[in-house]
Motif scaffolding. Structure first.
Motif, PDB file in Angstrom:
ATOM      1  N   GLN A 103      73.968  39.636 -21.537  1.00  9.38           N
ATOM      2  CA  GLN A 103      73.359  38.492 -20.868  1.00  9.38           C
ATOM      3  C   GLN A 103      72.837  38.871 -19.482  1.00  9.38           C
ATOM      4  OE1 GLN A 103      73.027  34.862 -21.958  1.00  9.38           O
ATOM      5  NE2 GLN A 103      72.842  36.299 -23.659  1.00  9.38           N
ATOM      6  N   GLY A 104      73.539  39.770 -18.813  1.00 13.91           N
ATOM      7  CA  GLY A 104      73.067  40.240 -17.513  1.00 13.91           C
ATOM      8  C   GLY A 104      71.748  40.976 -17.619  1.00 13.91           C
ATOM      9  N   VAL A 105      71.629  41.803 -18.650  1.00 11.89           N
ATOM     10  CA  VAL A 105      70.370  42.515 -18.881  1.00 11.89           C
ATOM     11  C   VAL A 105      69.240  41.521 -19.151  1.00 11.89           C
ATOM     12  CG1 VAL A 105      69.156  44.080 -20.452  1.00 11.89           C
ATOM     13  CG2 VAL A 105      71.488  44.627 -19.691  1.00 11.89           C
ATOM     14  N   GLU A 106      69.536  40.477 -19.943  1.00 10.45           N
ATOM     15  CA  GLU A 106      68.509  39.471 -20.240  1.00 10.45           C
ATOM     16  C   GLU A 106      68.134  38.672 -18.997  1.00 10.45           C
ATOM     17  OE1 GLU A 106      66.766  39.515 -22.998  1.00 10.45           O
ATOM     18  OE2 GLU A 106      68.052  41.256 -23.377  1.00 10.45           O
ATOM     19  N   LEU A 107      69.101  38.440 -18.110  1.00 13.97           N
ATOM     20  CA  LEU A 107      68.789  37.764 -16.843  1.00 13.97           C
ATOM     21  C   LEU A 107      67.780  38.585 -16.051  1.00 13.97           C
ATOM     22  CD1 LEU A 107      72.276  36.499 -15.589  1.00 13.97           C
ATOM     23  CD2 LEU A 107      70.247  35.081 -15.928  1.00 13.97           C
TER      24      LEU A 107
END
Length: 491
Positions: A103-107
């Protein structure tokens, strides 16, 4: 193609952007965000946890993920916001590591697609190294706390680094907190500082009985719980309270339990004349009038504050207490001389039966409610040798307030800090200056006028020197400090 970005995390990133661009406080930004209205209750709770958590641990987060960036790396502000969010979730929430990294990468991808690879490499290291380091710090502190509790711990070493990791505080502030309250109390503070603070509410006694207040809260779906204070209720959630408008209108009073206990210690006599310095938005004024009414009738209160906006808000909230309450704009340090609307201190009617002083302070007792505090404070602001520091200002205000107390009258000094520089040290300096005019009233003696249940709560927070000093702990109230003095001059 990456994983789908969860709406809650996307909303949290947007709110962090609002905070950064507008230099806003986290709670204000959350309250004013239009993005939360489309989310489920569970998603809103996650947004709040992420935004408040990032705000509380900001500087530490930058160090944690920054350790894995090249010195030449220059991050776009939105990428930095996204890395902070993901780092907080990895290190402080129970989200599975794979999910938090993904999810951090997608953020990051949502604001800077080319930086997704960098984010993946950095966050994997944060999850495997830094999150583990914080887990070990928690275990170390827990072991030390239990050892100290059993009388077998090493009390010589001060584990500021471990406490800083667990709480997300700057190391210098962690050190000052340990020096002020001791390791055990600092450990309890660190364990709860990223949790939501308990919420206590009461009704404006000029408008509502306790029964009517309970009915009002139930009508909002807030499920009020009884407390040892008969007119105060604890809420499990604040959802709906702010939107109701009943706090801003003065119908309901939200205030920490320790702050309420201080007001009860300082209960004005019915019909007495009270000067409240640092009135703010009028919350303590409402509580002071309620306390006086419990003793038989209202007091006459003149409240002063330096900020015009707060004076206007207080006037609106306190309309129900007319004609007993007056709100004035005034600099607390100017009370030695004439103040518009306030009789001069060299005239008999310029003195008061009680002067209640709520000074500007670091707010370190309220870190759960005001997450920006830890990383916005500076060491200079707390240095008593710095002429522009909070302790110097606090001493000046207390000194000016003392000139407004009648012979035989009461002076109350109050903060929401846990730091001795703002609390015990200010009191001791004042007593050294005023030893022929003022004496300390032990808090346990002042509590004798109160019901047994209230006395019991107050006595838990009374220091060996007779002052009131509560410490934040899980499910407990915030950190508040109070010292009471009596003017012993002959009339």
């Amino acid at each position: 193609m990456g994983a789908r970005l969860a709406p809650a995390r996307s909303a949290a990133l947007a709110v962090l952007g609002d905070i950064r661009r507008n230099q806003a406080h986290a709670r204000d930004a959350l309250r004013n965000s239009t993005r939360l209205g489309k989310l489920s209750v569970q998603d809103v709770a996650l947004v709040e946890r992420l935004v408040l958590g990032v705000s509380a641990t900001l500087g530490l987060l930058d160090k944690l993920y920054g350790a894995y960036l090249s010195k030449k790396s220059s991050l776009e502000p939105r990428v930095r916001d996204a890395l902070r969010l993901a780092t907080f979730e990895l290190c402080y929430l129970s989200t599975p590591q794979a999910v938090a990294v993904s999810q951090g990468v997608e953020l990051v991808r949502s604001v800077a697609p080319r930086a997704a690879g960098l984010a993946n490499a950095v966050l994997r290291k944060v999850g495997s190294i830094e999150a583990d380091r914080i887990t070990k710090a928690r275990e170390e502190l827990s072991s030390r706390y239990l050892s100290e509790k059993n009388g077998s711990g090493d009390t010589d070493s001060a584990p500021e680094q471990a406490l800083s990791l667990v709480a997300g505080w700057p190391v210098w502030l962690t050190r000052r907190i340990v020096q002020s309250v001791g390791f055990s109390a600092a450990y309890k503070m660190a364990c709860c500082t990223l949790d939501a603070a308990p919420l206590w509410v009461s009704g404006n006694t000029a408008l509502h009985t306790a029964e009517q207040t309970q009915e009002l809260l139930c009508s909002l779906g807030l499920e009020p719980l009884n407390t040892p204070l008969p007119d105060v209720f604890r809420l499990s959630s604040a959802a709906g309270l702010g939107r109701s408008g009943l706090v801003s209108s003065g119908d309901l009073v939200v205030s920490d339990l320790s702050a309420r206990l201080i007001v009860l210690l300082a209960s004005p006599r019915p019909g007495s004349h009270v000067l409240e310095i640092g009135q703010g938005r009028g919350t303590k004024t409402l509580l002071l009038e309620a306390a006086a009414s419990q003793r038989g009738g209202p007091a006459t209160i003149v409240g002063v504050d330096k900020i015009p906006f707060k004076v206007r808000v207080a006037e609106k909230r306190l309309r129900s207490w007319q004609p007993y309450v007056t709100c004035l704009k005034a600099d607390a340090c100017a009370l030695l001389g004439p103040v518009a609307g306030l009789p001069a201190p060299d005239r008999e009617d310029g003195l008061f039966d009680e002067v209640f002083v709520d000074v500007p302070c670091s707010g370190t007792g309220t870190l759960r409610r005001h997450p920006e505090i830890a990383w916005s404070l500076s060491e200079d602001a707390l240095d008593p040798h710095n002429t522009h520091s909070l302790p110097v200002l606090q001493q000046s205000i207390l000194r000016a307030a003392a000139t407004r107390v009648r012979a035989g009258g009461i002076l109350v000094y109050s903060t929401c800090s846990v730091l001795k520089e703002e609390c015990e040290d200010v009191v001791q300096a004042f007593l050294n200056e005023q030893r022929d005019k003022f004496v300390l009233i032990p808090a346990d003696e002042a509590a004798q006028q109160l019901p047994d249940d209230v006395q019991t709560m107050i006595l838990r927070a009374v220091t060996p020197d007779g002052m009131f000093a509560s410490r934040p702990a899980e499910e407990g109230p915030d950190g508040h400090f109070c010292a009471l003095f009596q003017n012993i001059e002959k009339k």
